[in-house]
Design a protein around this motif. Structure first.
Motif, PDB file in Angstrom:
ATOM      1  N   ARG A  79       0.803  -1.224   0.000  1.00 38.97           N
ATOM      2  CA  ARG A  79       0.000   0.000   0.000  1.00 38.97           C
ATOM      3  C   ARG A  79       0.842   1.284   0.000  1.00 38.97           C
ATOM      4  O   ARG A  79       2.049   1.216  -0.191  1.00 38.97           O
ATOM      5  N   GLU A 242      -7.486  10.092   6.436  1.00 40.01           N
ATOM      6  CA  GLU A 242      -6.890   8.928   7.129  1.00 40.01           C
ATOM      7  C   GLU A 242      -7.835   8.404   8.200  1.00 40.01           C
ATOM      8  O   GLU A 242      -7.941   7.193   8.411  1.00 40.01           O
ATOM      9  N   GLN A 244     -11.068   7.461   8.901  1.00 42.72           N
ATOM     10  CA  GLN A 244     -12.354   7.204   8.241  1.00 42.72           C
ATOM     11  C   GLN A 244     -13.507   7.420   9.225  1.00 42.72           C
ATOM     12  O   GLN A 244     -14.608   7.804   8.818  1.00 42.72           O
ATOM     13  N   LEU A 264      -6.222   8.414  -1.404  1.00 40.92           N
ATOM     14  CA  LEU A 264      -6.260   7.032  -0.910  1.00 40.92           C
ATOM     15  C   LEU A 264      -5.840   6.076  -2.026  1.00 40.92           C
ATOM     16  O   LEU A 264      -6.033   6.367  -3.200  1.00 40.92           O
ATOM     17  N   ASN A 265      -5.233   4.947  -1.622  1.00 42.03           N
ATOM     18  CA  ASN A 265      -4.517   4.147  -2.625  1.00 42.03           C
ATOM     19  C   ASN A 265      -4.906   2.690  -2.710  1.00 42.03           C
ATOM     20  O   ASN A 265      -4.312   1.956  -3.518  1.00 42.03           O
ATOM     21  N   SER A 266      -5.880   2.251  -1.904  1.00 40.36           N
ATOM     22  CA  SER A 266      -6.247   0.838  -2.021  1.00 40.36           C
ATOM     23  C   SER A 266      -7.676   0.644  -1.536  1.00 40.36           C
ATOM     24  O   SER A 266      -8.235   1.510  -0.838  1.00 40.36           O
ATOM     25  N   TRP A 268      -8.589  -1.134   0.765  1.00 36.07           N
ATOM     26  CA  TRP A 268      -8.648  -1.197   2.242  1.00 36.07           C
ATOM     27  C   TRP A 268      -8.721   0.211   2.837  1.00 36.07           C
ATOM     28  O   TRP A 268      -9.222   0.420   3.920  1.00 36.07           O
ATOM     29  N   ASP A 269      -8.205   1.178   2.072  1.00 34.36           N
ATOM     30  CA  ASP A 269      -8.225   2.568   2.565  1.00 34.36           C
ATOM     31  C   ASP A 269      -9.619   3.171   2.493  1.00 34.36           C
ATOM     32  O   ASP A 269      -9.907   4.171   3.143  1.00 34.36           O
ATOM     33  N   VAL A 270     -10.473   2.603   1.641  1.00 33.15           N
ATOM     34  CA  VAL A 270     -11.822   3.173   1.485  1.00 33.15           C
ATOM     35  C   VAL A 270     -12.903   2.201   1.955  1.00 33.15           C
ATOM     36  O   VAL A 270     -14.101   2.489   1.879  1.00 33.15           O
ATOM     37  N   THR A 284     -10.963   7.670  -5.803  1.00 31.76           N
ATOM     38  CA  THR A 284      -9.708   6.983  -6.113  1.00 31.76           C
ATOM     39  C   THR A 284      -9.485   6.939  -7.630  1.00 31.76           C
ATOM     40  O   THR A 284     -10.430   7.043  -8.401  1.00 31.76           O
ATOM     41  N   ALA A 289      -4.274   4.363  -7.302  1.00 33.50           N
ATOM     42  CA  ALA A 289      -4.921   3.266  -6.558  1.00 33.50           C
ATOM     43  C   ALA A 289      -4.758   1.954  -7.322  1.00 33.50           C
ATOM     44  O   ALA A 289      -5.720   1.221  -7.542  1.00 33.50           O
TER      45      ALA A 289
END
Ligand code: CS2
Ligand code: MG
Length: 402
Positions: A79, A242, A244, A264-266, A268-270, A284, A289
């Motif tokens: 990530r 960061e 959420q 956000l890059n994955s 799991w981040d969203v 994203t 992402a």
């Protein structure tokens, strides 16, 4: 067996800095991937050149999913913007290759058209309310059905998103520019200029606003509640993404739609933002992402929860990302809107793209692959020139989110 024979990391500064990955197969087919991370470009160039390219040579370019898993899970360290931008570049280039080999535009490989075109929004700005309203009116006259509005806050001089001249470029200095910020002044002023836009231009178009990570959750809740009558299409990045959990508080106070995700890059981040319906649009992108493969996963998760797409599309995302985004936007059932800023003429000299703008929408080229070619000779004329994004400081000198 066809293999990846060559992988070039192309760094250039046409209009602004870009990093591009070009893959060439043993059959001579090329594919492009955007690897641009504004202000940290060389970190991705090195991650690609020093740690990824040696793993690509000799591999089967047809195995896009396996390559994604190999580069993501095989790295151990996962990530983050640098890693996911590098993986994105490889993934996007492989989809470009696959389209060329199949003789089909990438959107046909993704499931074919779900819509005739991709609705976009543009960036209007002004140094004060009057010039902002005029700028929104100008874009409406150009046929845009959706316009983002940002104006300078009087007491603190420049503010995020205010264009100087024709092209908006925040990464404009060789060291970070320190820009003043006052939340109080912003909260007093921003609602008034958004109201002025509606008062003068009405409600028959989508009006968007980017808070750009600047507020605490309760300030964002207050802002969202205050502008409910403006009927924003969305308020973007109301608070740093960061945490959420912050969005639950904002959600509980206002019905103003929320858009988050460009940093956000994955998936799991969203994940919680989507599964707990704390947001309405996920922003994203292909380039930051993990490429088309991973972004499709994010968009399909979002579709289960009534969250629509609204991908970031500023000029620091190259025309390769812009084209890949339009191919994906054309297909996904929960498409919302696509950000669109015209790139500088120098950029378009290097990236020859078939994407076209027509009556408020973008349309991909029907060329096989992504429909973008990279002009090396033109790129030679525009060397990379290190540039930083600004930082923000409150009036007491303390660091604030830019
Ligand atoms: C902004 C961007 O377009 C947007 O929504 O958030 O302009 C952002 O500031 C830049 O892409 C950062 O590089
Ligand atoms: Mg933004």
């Amino acid at each position: 067996m066809t293999t990846i024979e060559r992988a070039e990391v192309l760094v250039a500064g046409p209009g602004r800095n870009f990093v591009t990955l070009r893959l060439t197969t043993s059959d001579g087919v090329t594919g492009l991937g955007d690897a641009t991370l504004n202000g940290r470009e060389l970190a991705v160039a090195s991650y690609l050149r020093d740690h990824v390219v040696p793993l690509l040579i000799g591999k089967d370019p047809a195995r896009i999913e396996d390559m994604w898993q190999y580069l993501y899970r095989g790295a151990y360290w996962r990530r983050g913007p640098v890693t996911m931008t590098a993986i994105a570049a490889v993934d996007t280039a492989l989809w470009d290759v696959k389209g060329k080999v199949a003789g089909l535009p990438v959107f046909q490989l993704l499931g074919g058209r779900s819509r005739e075109g991709v609705l976009v929004y543009c960036h209007a700005s002004g140094t004060d309310t009057a010039s902002l309203v005029d700028d929104v009116a100008r874009f409406r006259d150009l046929g845009y059905q959706a316009v983002r509005a940002q104006a300078a806050v009087p007491e603190v001089g420049g503010t995020y998103g205010v264009r100087k001249g024709l092209i908006y470029e925040p990464a404009a200095t060789s060291l970070p520019d320190e820009q003043p910020w006052s939340t109080e002044a912003y909260l007093r002023f921003a609602p008034t200029y958004l109201e002025a836009v509606r008062d003068r231009l009405g409600f028959d178009f989508h009006l968007l606003h980017d808070v750009h990570h600047r507020l605490t959750p309760i300030e964002a809740a207050r802002f969202g509640k205050r502008v409910e009558d403006v009927q924003l299409f969305w308020m973007e990045d109301p608070t740093p993404a960061e945490n959420q959990e912050s969005f639950r508080l904002i959600r509980s106070h206002t019905t103003t739609p929320i858009a988050v995700g460009e940093v956000l890059n994955s998936i799991w981040d969203v994940q919680h933002l989507i599964t707990e319906q704390l947001i309405d649009y996920v922003r994203t992108t292909v380039v930051h992402a993990g490429g088309i493969t991973h972004l499709r996963r994010i968009f399909d998760l979002a579709a289960l929860y009534g969250v629509r797409t609204g991908s970031h599309g500023a000029t620091d995302l190259s025309p390769v990302t812009q084209s890949a985004a339009v191919h994906l936007d054309l297909v996904v059932p929960n498409f919302g809107i696509q950000e669109y800023m015209e790139h500088a003429p120098e950029t378009m000299e290097v990236f020859r793209s078939g994407v076209r703008f027509e009556n408020g929408m973008l349309h991909p080229s029907e060329e096989p692959g992504l429909g973008v070619e990279y002009d090396d000779a033109a790129a030679e004329r525009f060397p990379y020139d290190p540039r930083y994004l600004p930082v923000a400081r409150r009036l007491d000198g303390s660091l604030h989110d830019w």
